[in-house]
Write an enzyme that holds these catalytic residues in place. Structure first.
Site, mmCIF file in Angstrom:
data_model
loop_
_atom_site.group_PDB
_atom_site.id
_atom_site.type_symbol
_atom_site.label_atom_id
_atom_site.label_comp_id
_atom_site.label_asym_id
_atom_site.label_seq_id
_atom_site.Cartn_x
_atom_site.Cartn_y
_atom_site.Cartn_z
ATOM 1 N N MET A 337 12.796 75.788 5.429
ATOM 2 C CA MET A 337 13.152 77.205 5.299
ATOM 3 C C MET A 337 13.620 77.797 6.625
ATOM 4 O O MET A 337 14.631 78.489 6.686
ATOM 5 C CB MET A 337 11.958 78.026 4.775
ATOM 6 C CG MET A 337 11.550 77.707 3.357
ATOM 7 S SD MET A 337 12.862 77.965 2.151
ATOM 8 C CE MET A 337 12.870 79.729 2.002
ATOM 9 N N VAL A 413 6.189 78.512 9.210
ATOM 10 C CA VAL A 413 5.474 77.259 9.497
ATOM 11 C C VAL A 413 4.758 76.805 8.222
ATOM 12 O O VAL A 413 4.907 77.421 7.167
ATOM 13 C CB VAL A 413 4.485 77.415 10.680
ATOM 14 C CG1 VAL A 413 5.242 77.755 11.946
ATOM 15 C CG2 VAL A 413 3.408 78.442 10.390
ATOM 16 N N LYS A 420 -1.009 79.216 10.319
ATOM 17 C CA LYS A 420 -0.336 80.519 10.440
ATOM 18 C C LYS A 420 -1.112 81.430 11.392
ATOM 19 O O LYS A 420 -0.520 82.148 12.196
ATOM 20 C CB LYS A 420 -0.175 81.169 9.059
ATOM 21 C CG LYS A 420 0.862 80.428 8.177
ATOM 22 C CD LYS A 420 1.435 81.301 7.093
ATOM 23 C CE LYS A 420 2.240 80.552 6.046
ATOM 24 N NZ LYS A 420 3.586 80.156 6.415
ATOM 25 N N HIS A 463 10.107 87.332 2.186
ATOM 26 C CA HIS A 463 10.067 86.080 1.427
ATOM 27 C C HIS A 463 11.472 85.677 0.979
ATOM 28 O O HIS A 463 12.084 86.353 0.157
ATOM 29 C CB HIS A 463 9.138 86.285 0.208
ATOM 30 C CG HIS A 463 8.957 85.068 -0.632
ATOM 31 N ND1 HIS A 463 8.875 85.113 -1.991
ATOM 32 C CD2 HIS A 463 8.853 83.768 -0.288
ATOM 33 C CE1 HIS A 463 8.726 83.892 -2.456
ATOM 34 N NE2 HIS A 463 8.702 83.053 -1.453
HETATM 35 P P1 NAD Z 1 8.420 72.716 6.197
HETATM 36 O O1 NAD Z 1 7.253 71.799 6.201
HETATM 37 O O2 NAD Z 1 9.750 72.151 5.842
HETATM 38 O O3 NAD Z 1 8.578 73.402 7.614
HETATM 39 C C1 NAD Z 1 7.522 73.876 8.370
HETATM 40 C C2 NAD Z 1 7.866 73.714 9.827
HETATM 41 O O4 NAD Z 1 6.902 74.388 10.603
HETATM 42 C C3 NAD Z 1 7.881 72.265 10.300
HETATM 43 O O5 NAD Z 1 9.121 71.989 10.939
HETATM 44 C C4 NAD Z 1 6.751 72.200 11.277
HETATM 45 O O6 NAD Z 1 6.963 71.277 12.339
HETATM 46 C C5 NAD Z 1 6.689 73.623 11.764
HETATM 47 N N1 NAD Z 1 5.390 73.990 12.346
HETATM 48 C C6 NAD Z 1 4.164 73.698 11.898
HETATM 49 N N2 NAD Z 1 3.248 74.222 12.735
HETATM 50 C C7 NAD Z 1 3.913 74.839 13.727
HETATM 51 C C8 NAD Z 1 3.531 75.559 14.868
HETATM 52 N N3 NAD Z 1 2.249 75.728 15.164
HETATM 53 N N4 NAD Z 1 4.478 76.070 15.660
HETATM 54 C C9 NAD Z 1 5.780 75.882 15.375
HETATM 55 N N5 NAD Z 1 6.197 75.205 14.296
HETATM 56 C C10 NAD Z 1 5.276 74.700 13.489
HETATM 57 O O7 NAD Z 1 8.020 73.909 5.222
HETATM 58 P P2 NAD Z 1 8.966 74.960 4.480
HETATM 59 O O8 NAD Z 1 9.232 74.492 3.107
HETATM 60 O O9 NAD Z 1 10.087 75.323 5.372
HETATM 61 O O10 NAD Z 1 7.986 76.202 4.337
HETATM 62 C C11 NAD Z 1 7.716 77.065 5.418
HETATM 63 C C12 NAD Z 1 7.126 78.355 4.891
HETATM 64 O O11 NAD Z 1 8.056 78.954 4.006
HETATM 65 C C13 NAD Z 1 5.856 78.178 4.099
HETATM 66 O O12 NAD Z 1 5.014 79.273 4.341
HETATM 67 C C14 NAD Z 1 6.323 78.188 2.655
HETATM 68 O O13 NAD Z 1 5.341 78.625 1.761
HETATM 69 C C15 NAD Z 1 7.446 79.207 2.749
HETATM 70 N N6 NAD Z 1 8.456 79.130 1.695
HETATM 71 C C16 NAD Z 1 8.936 77.929 1.278
HETATM 72 C C17 NAD Z 1 9.909 77.884 0.294
HETATM 73 C C18 NAD Z 1 10.473 76.579 -0.172
HETATM 74 O O14 NAD Z 1 11.236 76.556 -1.143
HETATM 75 N N7 NAD Z 1 10.165 75.487 0.497
HETATM 76 C C19 NAD Z 1 10.400 79.077 -0.252
HETATM 77 C C20 NAD Z 1 9.927 80.304 0.228
HETATM 78 C C21 NAD Z 1 8.953 80.314 1.203
#
Ligand code: NAD
Length: 737
Positions: A337, A413, A420, A463
């Protein structure tokens, strides 16, 4: 003579250049005043002997977007008021109002002097219909030119001559395709179809248009000439005998008969091509009047045109907070994301720092932008320089201190409270006191996350939906303590990246996902009842949903559903998830390893390309199957729409959604809720709350308590209320006025 919205300059050759340039508007639109002025210009240029011809163009970067919001709104309120007084004369008045533009354009066409439309940019709807009534059309050779008759997308059709002139210029198949899909044409495509005469370099636009007149352009439309023949020969040819019987079937396949406006296009073209032009225009006017009175047209115009624009312009922005200029944004978490959020931010011209745990992960996030840019440049949709500029705005780094001058941070993240919490603390230690922290969480309540913040009034949810580049919607979630400034800045940011925001109060799943889960859960129920999976998927599409529920579940991942269901049970207790649903999903994930598209097997099988996905045959063995003849497809359709609409009504009852426009727009943009209904609450209002309540009760008796209408719905049914009446989005504005 002087005009408010136009300038008219007549040159030495007697060619009047009419330039449309509305004051205080970024785009030209049709209002009653604009049409009055065009009529005066026609009369004045006809009366002025010195004028030999007219070139009509725009003084703005676009030509015109078509009709104005306020004009459309006032037409509907006029109809409602008149209908209350005298239904018969109301329809006559609507017929007259609906035909105004059409007959005005006909007046241009038959005024006796040549008119040429010089199309410099986007030319949509009524503006292209005006151009079609001109005797010549010249379009600029520029990507800025997008020509379309997109009315069908808001439930109506091109009713100012479009359905008659397009198929008299282009072949019928192309004409039907253009109007029933509302697709945009480039200048070149419009020329190839026969809809414009010339395509010239932008700086040659006006000279070329004038030259057409100097070259003796005849002020007579082809169809007003004796012996005119429709391209391809009209409806009595062998080719037409192939096309016209098939067209309604194709339309039905594409739209399941849900869009009366689209069907009316076929009728207008087929009937109109057999008639003299003026009679054909009258037929079009009659169908247009009919379509304007459909629930579909009313609801679609309200949600997809009026409300969408109003929300996009910040209808929910708190008054009194000055507009903020977002100069720099931080995105923390460069994963799936975060990488996309950084791209859309940079694409809007905003510098963005993209942070992850180490440089490699941050670079991987930027690589997503690099890939998108190189694809766009490769396809000729972006210049190399623009691509480089965009990429220069994305700075990948693990260094949080680069956030010291951001206006807003989007956190993306892992979906993990502890991760978070740590990120919120790390970010707040460096960002300016004025900056806003926005979490992109999809399941964690914002109020709870904000407890980790030192300044919860500057903490908010923003979101996004995946794929971020394509999805138009963003949900802005207010935690209990989120303040006006956080809301205003979040909306300013969402506006800047050209998404449409809805503002909702905090709840598990927010608005969109709450509704989506209902959709998917209904499919689980149907599977357990033994309804063949193919009927489930097809019934959903026939109800107007773009993607079947099982297909959708595969896209979001079946194991993600399992995770969310388990989290609900952990947080809210065992009754929060139906045991049969949990059993189905546990079996899919833990026993069968069918996780969805991501591992090539879910409710569907995903063979290697070019083979297409198909429903997994093993679904038949999970439950004893009902014969198809015992399943009523209409009831399946109703179950999908009603269960989602009920959830939307619950969010209103709980105060999660406070403005019906947001439930409607959010449901269409967020998960494609049957657009012809105008959205979840318009679906209820459109059929009438009482009828909806009766339907829900009937479904509850057969398919479970989740269909039971809520107390609010029952009360509204008893009082004869609607959502737009009871929760009038303009109430406060009107009271204040
Ligand atoms: P993802 O696992 O692809 O990405 C998360 C990223 O965060 C990773 O690159 C990771 O290395 C990084 N990260 C973790 N801890 C960290 C830290 N302490 N500091 C910096 N970076 C850190 O996950 P995603 O699918 O991109 O989801 C991210 C957020 O977006 C979540 O809260 C999820 O619920 C939300 N979200 C996801 C979707 C979806 O379709 N995947 C849709 C809407 C919202």
């Amino acid at each position: 003579m002087t005009y408010t919205n136009f300038t008219v300059e007549t040159d030495a050759d007697g060619i009047a250049l009419v330039t449309w340039d509305m004051p205080e508007k970024s785009m030209n639109v049709f209002t009653v005043e604009v049409m009055d002025e065009i009529e005066k210009i026609i009369d004045a240029t006809v009366a002025d002997e010195a004028v030999k011809g007219v070139v009509f163009t725009s003084g703005k970067s676009s030509f015109s977007g078509g009709a104005d919001l306020t004009m459309i709104k006032s037409m509907f309120s006029m109809l409602a008021e008149e209908k209350a007084k005298d239904p018969q004369s109301a329809v006559q008045k609507l017929f007259d109002a609906a035909g105004r533009m059409s007959w005005l354009w006909r007046k241009i066409e038959t005024n006796g002097k040549p008119w040429v439309s010089a199309i410099n940019g986007t030319c949509m709807g009524g503006a292209f219909e005006l151009s079609l009534a001109c005797h010549g059309r010249v379009a600029a050779n520029s990507k800025a030119v997008k020509i379309a008759l997109p009315e069908v997308k808001v439930g109506i059709f091109p009713g100012a001559g479009g359905t008659q002139r397009v198929p008299r210029l282009a072949n019928a198949q192309d004409a039907l395709q253009m109007m029933t899909t509302g697709q945009s044409l480039t200048s070149q495509r419009a020329k190839a179809m026969g809809l414009v005469h010339q395509v010239v370099e932008p700086d040659q636009l006006i000279p070329a248009a004038k030259q057409m007149i100097k070259d003796g352009l005849k002020p007579v439309a082809p169809w007003d000439e004796k012996g005119f023949r429709v391209p391809g020969g009209g409806v009595w040819t062998p080719a037409a005998a192939q096309l016209f019987p098939a067209a309604p079937a194709i339309l039905r396949r594409e739209t399941a008969g849900n869009y009366p406006g689209a069907l009316a296009i076929l009728k207008c073209v087929y009937e109109g091509l057999q008639l003299p032009f003026d009679t054909a225009l009258k037929v079009e006017q009659r169908y247009f009047t009919q379509i304007l009175q459909t629930t579909e047209a009313f609801s679609m115009i309200r949600s997809l045109f009026v409300s969408m624009q109003e929300l996009g312009k910040g209808a929910r922005r708190p008054a009194g907070v000055p507009k903020t200029d977002i100069r720099k944004v931080g995105v923390v978490g460069a994963g799936f994301m975060g990488a996309s959020i950084a791209y859309v931010t940079a694409a809007a011209g905003i510098p963005v720092v993209l942070i992850d745990r180490d440089q490699e992960a941050a670079d991987k996030g930027k690589a997503h932008s690099e890939k998108l840019v190189s694809d766009q440049v490769g396809k000729g949709r972006m210049t190399k320089e623009d691509g480089e500029k965009l990429l220069s705005l994305v700075t990948p780094t693990p260094d949080y201190s680069t956030l010291s001058d951001v206006d807003l941070v989007v956190e993306a993240v892992f979906e993990d409270r502890a991760v978070k919490k740590a990120v919120i603390e790390q970010v707040e230690a460096v960002i300016p006191e004025t900056a806003i922290f926005a979490s992109n969480t999809s399941t964690l309540p914002i109020t709870g996350l904000a407890e980790n913040s030192r300044r919860p009034e500057q903490f908010i949810g923003v979101h996004f939906f995946s794929p971020v580049e394509k999805m138009m919607l963003t949900e802005v979630i207010l935690g209990e303590k989120s303040g006006d400034k956080a809301l205003a800045m979040a909306l300013d940011f969402v506006g800047k990246i050209k998404k449409t925001p809805i503002v909702v109060n905090d709840t598990r799943g927010f608005f969109v996902n709450r509704c989506v889960f209902r959709y998917i859960n209904e499919a689980y129920d149907m599977l357990a009842e033994g309804v063949p999976a193919v009927m489930i998927e097809n019934a959903a599409k026939m109800a107007g949903m773009p993607v079947g529920p099982l297909s959708l579940n595969d896209e979001v991942a079946v194991d993600l559903s399992q995770k969310i269901m388990k989290a609900s049970i952990a947080d809210l207790g065992p009754n929060s998830v139906k045991p049969e649903h949990m059993a189905l999903i546990d079996k899919m994930v833990d026993v069968l390893d069918r996780r969805g598209r991501k591992n090539g097997q879910g409710f569907y099988d995903y063979p290697p390309k070019p083979a297409k996905k198909s429903l997994w045959p093993g679904l038949k063995d999970l439950y004893p199957q009902k014969p198809a003849s015992e399943v009523d497809v209409n009831v399946l359709k109703q179950r999908f729409l009603v269960t989602i609409a009920l959830e939307a009504a619950r969010t209103v009852e709980e105060g999660i959604v406070t403005d019906p426009r947001e439930a409607d727009v959010g449901s269409i943009l967020g998960f494609g809720f049957a657009p012809y209904t105008g959205g979840t609450l318009s679906y209820i209002d459109g059929m009438g709350v009482k009828i909806f309540v009766d339907l829900a009760e009937k479904l509850a008796a057969h398919y479970g308590d989740h269909f039971k209408p809520t107390p609010l719905l029952k009360e509204m049914a008893a009082n004869g209320e609607t959502f737009y009446g009871r929760f009038d989005p303009y109430g406060d504005v009107e009271k204040a006025a």
